[in-house]
Write a protein that holds these residues in place. Structure first.
Motif, mmCIF file in Angstrom:
data_model
loop_
_atom_site.group_PDB
_atom_site.id
_atom_site.type_symbol
_atom_site.label_atom_id
_atom_site.label_comp_id
_atom_site.label_asym_id
_atom_site.label_seq_id
_atom_site.Cartn_x
_atom_site.Cartn_y
_atom_site.Cartn_z
ATOM 1 N N CYS A 9 18.735 -19.723 -55.416
ATOM 2 C CA CYS A 9 19.357 -18.586 -54.739
ATOM 3 C C CYS A 9 19.701 -18.988 -53.307
ATOM 4 N N THR A 11 21.213 -17.420 -49.606
ATOM 5 C CA THR A 11 21.626 -16.291 -48.773
ATOM 6 C C THR A 11 22.284 -16.848 -47.515
ATOM 7 N N CYS A 58 24.193 -14.839 -52.191
ATOM 8 C CA CYS A 58 24.225 -13.549 -51.492
ATOM 9 C C CYS A 58 24.814 -13.764 -50.106
ATOM 10 N N GLN A 60 26.574 -12.154 -46.499
ATOM 11 C CA GLN A 60 26.698 -11.008 -45.601
ATOM 12 C C GLN A 60 27.836 -11.273 -44.607
ATOM 13 N N LEU A 97 29.164 -6.969 -47.986
ATOM 14 C CA LEU A 97 28.369 -7.907 -48.764
ATOM 15 C C LEU A 97 29.163 -8.426 -49.954
ATOM 16 N N THR A 99 27.989 -10.603 -53.531
ATOM 17 C CA THR A 99 26.982 -11.297 -54.330
ATOM 18 C C THR A 99 27.674 -11.930 -55.525
ATOM 19 N N ASN A 151 20.743 -7.751 -52.225
ATOM 20 C CA ASN A 151 21.424 -8.381 -51.086
ATOM 21 C C ASN A 151 21.649 -7.303 -50.035
ATOM 22 N N HIS A 153 21.948 -6.419 -45.383
ATOM 23 C CA HIS A 153 22.115 -6.857 -43.994
ATOM 24 C C HIS A 153 21.660 -5.687 -43.113
ATOM 25 N N CYS A 194 17.298 -10.678 -50.701
ATOM 26 C CA CYS A 194 18.023 -11.680 -49.910
ATOM 27 C C CYS A 194 18.784 -10.997 -48.782
ATOM 28 N N GLY A 195 18.981 -11.741 -47.699
ATOM 29 C CA GLY A 195 19.863 -11.204 -46.677
ATOM 30 C C GLY A 195 19.514 -11.576 -45.263
#
Length: 427
Positions: A9, A11, A58, A60, A97, A99, A151, A153, A194-195
């Motif tokens: 994964c 981010t 993910c 942002q 966002l 993803t 995901n 922010h 995530c983020g």
């Protein structure tokens, strides 16, 4: 013979061109005004992402207000075998966002969008996925893993009064996950958050997530603790003030982790914010008690004085601060003996000297092979071990920010998880 398939994964806050300043002297000069600049930088970002080929990506601060940029990401990721989901921030803020999930790794069981509609127009994406092929294969069983991925922010903490808003945003995410799991009667499964959390390991959000059993994947991989000594071992962001800090996390919650009731952890976190704000005002414990008493002449705090103090601290005065029911919940927590007032002993125990579980190290059963759990009442579930975690560029892993790094004002974080069977005690 047991074979496993790891899951990765990434981010990454990719720094929207509408926010990227090109000149310190002219603050209005943004990268978004120069197509060649933002196009080249974002092509390089995609090159980096496709080089890593993570199972889940993910992102942002994707410039969703620009169709050309969005098409660039969707086409290149799509050609590489990803399915993408995008979600713009509310009130046409311009970014949002994205993803992306590898089709050969996961099928999408559900996708949900969380709109906070609060200060900062923040949003979150929730994906419930299942592995296309078994992540664990053995002679007697195969496991197709299901995972919940989020995901998000969070709001930037422009000042300490926004602590409560940021905490509320995280609380809403965790409450939504909890509700989603109950509504769909889901078996315990790993949860990956995530983020860009816009807060460091010293912050209230970090402590709140730790109290809920989540672990920072990067810190776990590198054996870093929650102690202050490890707070600056790595960084992932150089913000608009020129400060470098670690704010990008991939959080992991396994089914075997001990978790307090969500509302209990939330109350403890809010009490922590109250104490922080009181100390920021240079109040001693006696002064803080007197402040919470307000105009009450007795040697105790009453509910009206408590609410007045919360308002003065900004806890209930923000756009998305605490509501009346939240304040009542806090009051009932503070009033330990239920006599309608909070005396000095209760104040010290609940607010000033609260020892809440920031480091929930109780793990209900380690990863095991099926059939090896001998404890009565134990159930079997699939979970993750953190196998590796890498930040780019390498300098940020040593707490430094290289001047020649130009992809973003954030560092991408990639984590590799290895699947494992584990036992847990149902709540």
């Amino acid at each position: 013979m047991i074979s496993e398939r790891c899951v990765s994964c990434t981010t990454f806050n990719i720094f929207a061109p509408i926010y990227k300043r090109l000149s310190e002297k002219d603050q209005s000069c943004r990268e978004s005004q120069y197509r060649a600049y933002w196009q080249s930088r974002n092509q390089s970002i995609i090159d980096r992402l496709l080089g890593d080929r993570s199972s889940v990506i993910c992102l942002q601060e994707v410039w969703l207000g620009n169709e050309e940029l969005v098409d660039m990401y969707e086409k290149r990721l799509g050609d590489a075998g990803y399915i993408s989901f995008k979600l713009a921030r509310t009130n046409n803020r311009g970014d949002g966002l994205l993803t992306a999930v590898r089709r050969d790794h996961f099928r999408i069981l559900n996708y949900r969008e969380l709109l906070f509609n609060d200060f900062g127009d923040r949003v979150a994406q929730l994906l419930h996925v299942e592995s296309v092929v078994p992540v664990l294969q053995g002679p007697n069983s195969n496991i197709h893993a299901q995972i919940i991925i989020v995901n998000t922010h969070l709001l930037f903490p422009h000042d300490s009064s926004l602590c409560i808003v940021r905490l509320q945003q995280v609380y809403k995410i965790l409450l939504y996950i909890e509700t989603y799991q109950k509504e769909h009667n889901l078996s315990p499964m790993p949860i990956v958050l995530c983020g860009d959390w816009n807060g460091s390991k010293r912050g209230h959000v970090y402590k709140f997530l730790r109290s809920q059993g989540f672990v920072s994947s990067y810190d776990t991989a590198h054996h870093y603790t929650d102690n202050d000594a490890d707070c600056h071992k790595w960084v992932s962001h150089r913000n608009h003030r020129g400060n470098i800090c670690g704010v990008d996390f991939i959080w992991l919650l396994n089914p075997n982790m001990y978790r307090k009731p969500l509302r209990t952890s939330w109350s403890e976190a809010v009490f922590g914010i109250i104490k922080y704000l009181l100390q920021a005002a240079s109040l001693t414990n006696d002064d803080a008690f007197a402040f919470l008493k307000a105009d009450n002449l007795g040697d105790y705090i009453i509910y009206s004085g408590f609410c007045q103090a919360l308002h003065q601290l900004g806890i209930t005065s923000q756009l998305d601060g605490l509501g009346p029911e939240d304040a009542k919940d806090l009051w009932f927590q503070a009033d330990i003996d239920g006599d309608g007032v909070v005396n000095y002993e209760e104040f010290m125990k609940r607010i000033w000297s609260l020892k809440w579980s920031e480091h929930p190290n109780e793990i209900l059963g380690q990863g095991t092979e099926r059939g090896s759990a001998t404890s009565i009442g134990k159930h079997q579930a699939f979970g993750f071990r953190v196998k590796d975690a890498v930040l780019f560029p390498p300098e940020v892993e040593k707490g430094m920010w290289p001047e020649d790094y130009s992809l973003s004002d954030h560092a991408p974080l990639t984590v590799v998880f290895s699947p494992v069977r584990m036992s847990y005690s149902p709540s």
